[in-house]
Write an enzyme that holds these catalytic residues in place. Structure first.
Site, PDB file in Angstrom:
ATOM      1  N   HIS A  37     -41.443  33.545  10.214  1.00  0.00           N
ATOM      2  CA  HIS A  37     -41.995  32.287  10.713  1.00  0.00           C
ATOM      3  C   HIS A  37     -43.354  32.024  10.081  1.00  0.00           C
ATOM      4  O   HIS A  37     -44.143  32.945   9.844  1.00  0.00           O
ATOM      5  CB  HIS A  37     -42.149  32.331  12.234  1.00  0.00           C
ATOM      6  CG  HIS A  37     -40.844  32.242  12.969  1.00  0.00           C
ATOM      7  ND1 HIS A  37     -39.892  31.290  12.689  1.00  0.00           N
ATOM      8  CD2 HIS A  37     -40.339  32.988  13.986  1.00  0.00           C
ATOM      9  CE1 HIS A  37     -38.862  31.450  13.502  1.00  0.00           C
ATOM     10  NE2 HIS A  37     -39.097  32.484  14.295  1.00  0.00           N
ATOM     11  N   CYS A  46     -41.458  28.374   6.672  1.00  0.00           N
ATOM     12  CA  CYS A  46     -41.684  26.944   6.875  1.00  0.00           C
ATOM     13  C   CYS A  46     -43.143  26.575   6.600  1.00  0.00           C
ATOM     14  O   CYS A  46     -44.038  27.417   6.665  1.00  0.00           O
ATOM     15  CB  CYS A  46     -41.326  26.550   8.302  1.00  0.00           C
ATOM     16  SG  CYS A  46     -39.562  26.490   8.628  1.00  0.00           S
TER      17      CYS A  46
END
Length: 653
Positions: free
Chosen positions: A283, A332
């Protein structure tokens, strides 16, 4: 003549050498013991000789200990009181004057590869020489392979091709073995170019003094949706980077403090002329032109202080005067503050030969899919396809971008972004030349052994006569696999099974229900009877004890019995680096109270640890969503101390 014949046969019959000395291959100044064992009548006398022949001073015993300074041949003469004599086989003590820093302190003689073959790109018709060298007691045997097929007759440490042609193109490996074990060299690629395409030959001037890579994959998050792909992404990329000559440290599931400590130790391995590569899968998000990597212990919601700033990592790499600094992010880049203006990444200081490879563009997500039963990040999937190519690193990333752009699964959702300041056509496949950097290399080797040294193989003999071999393999630098294999069954035991336990116990991060990566276990050893995975080794504060439990039925009593032996493996792999140590952090009480208050406003329900796929091949994002927060106006210029100054949180991969 008739009288001498019986004397000759008596000599052979009366003195028999039952154990000849063996040839060895060792580093300079290594102490070697040559042994001969003979049987005969009465007291036997021994005399050792070197080629010449010359008597070895003091060489009058069955065992000869020498400090090997140069390659020598040795032979031993054994005689009895009747002047009958017999000679042992000639043996060679071969001395390799090469770097031995990776040789374990308790080396027992198993093959240790000191020189790996190097990839070559040559013109058609020219000579190609691939060389490997290994220490070994006994001296190792060599067997060369091309594209997985053995090459008949190619059994020396050097493979020579006199006239390179198309049929010689391929991947070359060498098996190095002795009676103790077998090892394999790294792969060397041989490529042939036409004589009129000389510009395809790689530049000879661009070399690295060393290559070091840190790979981190975070998947099991405490407060955010879990991921699946980082396991295979980190594992496969690590294998490929080793083929390119990189020293690789690969770690899974790190907290913020563990990530920072691992990065600090990685930075210590860098120096002038070194190629440094940092890779992260997990993440992440972007704010004000800075990229942040989310640790597995990041709270919900998280702040920048719970994450690692990528640009700070690059800054530290640049400070070490590396010849090439590469950061690859499969994460991301969603903005957590949608009110922020689009901002460019501002360099911390002017510097050359830096490369950022982003899996996706600003304010976009990165995806992972199931491909053939295994999860993989789409960016890393194509990165692994091209990374071994002998091309400028930015050209490799451009090929990754082109392939990803053609993937129908993520069309319009994900696009690779490349940022760089390359001043030279550096390639990840550039050769390593350590000349003139011996001291720096020695320091790196000392650090390196901490995170990569495996426990030695052990053979345990139980009282019932059963022998169990315990061996070890590293899946990652913080994941160790223990194998137990029944080698000998005794006369009093039948229906034998073996189980393994560790003290302290560790959680197996591979054992969750949705994990499809269990095949990683079985590619490391041939049919073991039991396996045990030790994960999160970076958290260990004490030595690990392996309990080997042997269960069997006694052949006489027919009762089921259990015997246990223990193996102390110390602090294996990265456990010896003390990554668990935390630095004291002084927090402002107001900030601490505000942060606690923000946590109180969030539902206590824990999100599902792992997302599920709607179907094989369908992509899903590596994005964890934090609770909505009130937008705060921020400058679009990144601040030097942004890790402690930005108080809000948002969404990430």
């Amino acid at each position: 003549m008739t009288g001498s014949h019986p004397k000759h046969t008596t000599m052979i019959r009366d003195i028999v050498i039952v154990c000849h000395p063996v040839s060895v291959c060792v580093p300079v100044n290594h102490k070697v013991t040559l042994r001969v064992r003979a049987e005969g009548s009465g007291v036997l006398n021994y005399r050792w000789f070197t080629e010449g022949p010359k008597e070895v001073p003091g060489g009058t015993r069955a065992d000869l200990s020498v400090t090997a300074t140069e390659t020598q041949l040795y032979v031993c003469r054994v005689n009895d009181h009747s002047n009958n004599c017999v000679f042992s086989d000639w043996v060679k003590v071969k001395v390799l004057d090469v770097d031995k820093s990776g040789l374990p302190a308790d080396w027992q003689g198993g093959p240790h590869i000191a020189i790996n073959p190097k990839s070559r790109t040559v013109r058609q018709g020219s000579k190609v020489t691939l060389r490997c060298a290994a220490f070994g007691i006994p001296a190792p045997y060599y067997q060369w392979y091309r594209n997985g097929q053995s090459l008949p007759g190619k059994t020396s440490d050097t493979l020579q091709i006199d006239h390179a042609a198309a049929e010689h193109v391929g991947s070359y490996l060498c098996s190095v073995s002795n009676v103790l074990e077998e090892r394999w060299t790294e792969a060397a690629e041989v490529d042939i170019v036409q004589n009129d395409l000389s510009d395809q030959l790689p530049s000879a001037e661009l070399m690295a003094t060393d290559k070091v890579a840190l790979l981190i994959g975070n998947l099991n998050y405490s407060h955010h949706p879990g991921l699946m792909a980082p396991i295979m992404d980190v594992h496969v990329l690590g294998i490929l980077l080793r083929q390119l000559g990189f020293r690789v440290v690969s770690l899974l599931d790190l907290t913020k403090e563990e990530m920072q400590t691992a990065i600090e130790k990685f930075i210590q391995l860098l120096d002038r002329g070194v190629y440094g590569l940092f890779y992260y899968a997990g993440h992440g998000y972007e704010h004000a032109g800075r990229n942040y990597l989310v640790a597995v212990d990041a709270p919900l919601p998280y702040q920048t202080e719970n994450c690692v700033c990528v640009q700070r990592v690059m800054h530290k790499m640049q400070e070490r005067k590396t010849a090439l600094s590469v950061i690859l992010l499969d994460t991301c880049r969603k903005w957590y503050n949608q009110g922020t203006l689009l901002s460019a990444i501002m360099p911390l200081r002017p510097s050359g030969n830096t490369v950022y490879g982003y899996a996706t563009c600003e304010d976009a997500e990165a995806f992972e899919v199931q491909d053939g039963g295994k999860s993989t990040g789409i960016f890393t999937k194509y990165l692994n396809k091209h990374i071994l190519k002998h091309e400028k690193v930015t050209h490799v990333l451009e090929k990754v971008s082109e392939d990803l752009g053609r993937d129908p699964l993520i069309t319009g959702k994900q696009a690779v972004e490349i940022k760089h300041t390359l001043k030279e056509p550096r390639s990840l496949a550039d050769k390593v030349r350590t000349t003139g950097h011996t001291r720096e290399l020695q320091l790196r080797d000392n650090f390196w052994r901490e995170a990569n040294e495996l426990p030695r193989k052990k053979r345990l003999k139980f009282s019932c006569g059963v022998e169990v071999e315990v061996s070890f393999s590293a899946l990652f630098s913080n994941v160790l696999v223990v194998f137990a294999t029944l080698r000998t069954t005794g006369p009093h035991a039948q229906d034998c099974t073996v189980t393994l336990r560790s003290i302290p116990t560790t959680e197996d991060i591979f054992s969750r229900p949705d994990s499809s990566e269990d095949t990683l276990l079985f590619i490391q050893s041939d049919n073991p009877d039991c396996t045990l995975r030790l994960c999160a080794l970076q958290k260990l504060k004490e030595s690990v004890i392996i309990n080997v439990d042997l269960h069997y039925t006694h052949t006489n009593s027919k009762l089921r019995q259990t015997e246990t032996q223990q193996v102390n493996i110390g602090k294996p792999l990265v456990a010896s680096c003390k990554v668990y140590k935390k630095k004291p952090v002084i927090k402002d009480r107001k900030e601490e109270g505000a942060f606690a208050q923000s946590l109180d406003n969030i539902s206590s329900g824990k999100p599902p640890l792992h997302q599920t796929l709607a179907g094989s091949g369908r992509p899903f994002t590596r994005k964890a969503v934090c609770a909505a927060v009130t937008a705060t106006p921020w400058s679009n210029e990144p601040e030097e101390n942004d890790e402690s100054e930005v108080p809000d949180s948002g969404s990430l991969r």
